[in-house]
Design an enzyme around this catalytic site. Sequence first.
Site, short mmCIF file in Angstrom:
data_model
loop_
_atom_site.label_atom_id
_atom_site.label_comp_id
_atom_site.label_asym_id
_atom_site.label_seq_id
_atom_site.Cartn_x
_atom_site.Cartn_y
_atom_site.Cartn_z
CG LEU A 200 -1.96 -0.92 1.51
CD1 LEU A 200 -2.50 -0.74 2.93
CD2 LEU A 200 -3.06 -0.68 0.50
CG HIS A 201 2.76 3.18 -2.99
ND1 HIS A 201 2.39 2.05 -3.67
CD2 HIS A 201 2.99 4.12 -3.94
CE1 HIS A 201 2.42 2.28 -4.97
NE2 HIS A 201 2.78 3.53 -5.17
NE ARG A 202 -1.14 3.80 -6.78
CZ ARG A 202 -0.26 4.07 -7.70
NH1 ARG A 202 0.13 5.31 -7.91
NH2 ARG A 202 0.29 3.13 -8.42
#
Length: 370
Positions: A200-202
Site C-alpha cells: 500500500l502506498h497510494r
Amino acid sequence: MNIVHVVGARPNFMKAAPVLKALGTRPNVRQTLVHTGQHYDAEMSEVFFDQLKMPKPDISLAVGSGTHAEQTATIMVRFEPVVLEHKPDWVLVYGDVNSTVAAALVCSKVGVKVAHVESGLRSFDRSMPEEINRVLTDQIADLLLTPSKDGDLNLVREGIPRSKIRFVGNTMIDTLIQLLPSAANLVPKDLPSRYALVTLHRPSNVDDPIALRELCETLAWLSMRIEVFFPVHPRTRRRMQEFNMPVDSPGLHLLPPTPYLQFLGMQQHACLVLTDSGGIQEETTYLGVPCLTLRENTERPITTTMGTNVIVGRDLGLLRAESLRVLSGDFRRGTIPPLWDGHASERIADCLCNPAEHQPAPEPAASSVA
Ligand code: UD1
C-alpha cells in the site's frame, strides 16, 4: 545512435533494465543512464540496480523528495543541461512517475526526441498524479511504446497519430521472465505455506487517517484467517507512525521495503495479493496469482479482463468477501496478455534501430475508436 534513459523511482528500474540490455547488443548504440534520485533510499533504489544487474547510473540528479512542483521542477532544471550536453538522438522515459513527465517536458522544449515506454495506459482518474503524468508525457512524446492494445486505442482517441504508436508488449514482464528462476532461491525460508502479501502506498489509501485505519483493521481481520506479509513503503511507514496505527495482530508481519527478487518470489507463492500498485497488478496476472486491487480504477484493464485482478476499490466489505472467496480456492486463473512474452525490449530496440521494419499497425476501423 546516442540514447539517454531516465529513471527515478522504484517501478522504473525493472522497466528500463531489459531495454538497456537489449540496446546494449545493437551496433553503434551509445547509452547514458540518468537517475533523477526521486527514490534514494538504498532499499528503494540501490538494491534494485544490483539485483537487476543494471549499470550504475552515469549521471545522478539527486533531486530527493518534495512537493510535486518541487520534485518536477528540480528534475527539469537539473536534466536540461544533461540533454544540451549529450545531444541524444532519443531520450527514453518509463512509466508514469514525476521523473517521466519532467524529463519528457525538458526534451520537448529543446527539440530532442522522446520515446515513452509503457505508453497509453489510462485510469481516466485525473485526481491521480500518475494519470496527469501519463497524459502529458504521451502528448509530447515522439514514439509511444504500448504494453497492451487498450493503450493504442486510448492514444488514438486522444488524437495521437497512429504513425507514432507501436504495440511492443510489457518490458516489466521481460524482467520478470528473466529473473524468475533467480527469485526462487531467494524466497525467505521461514515463510508459511499459505500467506497473503500486501503493498500500500497510494496517497488515497495512506495519507488519510480514516482510510488507513480501516485498511489496517481489515488487514488484522485477514491475518486471523491467513498470515499476512506487508512490506511497507517509506511513505506508508511515515503515515502509520504519524497516525499511531494499530498493527499489532500476531499474524500481520510488517517488513521493510523488499528487494525485487525476494518480492517476486513472495508473489509467486502467495495465495492472495492485496495491492494499490500498478505493476503488481501485472506481475500477479503473469504469475496467475489472485490479486485484489485497493483502488477505484485501474490504468491496466487487461489485468481484469484477461488476468487475475479484481478491483475492490474502497469497499472493505467487498475486500473481505473477495478475500474469503480466493482463500476457498474460488478465483479466475486468467491468461497472459498478448506480447507479455519476454521480448518487448527487443521490439523496442528494433523500433529505434530499424524503424523501417517496425511500422505501426493499420488504422483501427472508425467505429472502434468512436
Ligand atoms: C512514486 C510515484 C508512484 C509510484 C511509487 C512507487 C509519482 C507521482 N509517484 O510514489 O507513481 O507508484 O513512486 O514507489 O511519481 N521516500 C523515502 N525514501 C525514498 C523515496 C521516498 O523515504 O527513497 C518517502 C519520502 O517521505 C517521500 C515519500 O516517500 O516524500 C513519497 O515519495 P515520492 O517519490 O514522492 O512518491 P511515492 O509515494 O514513492
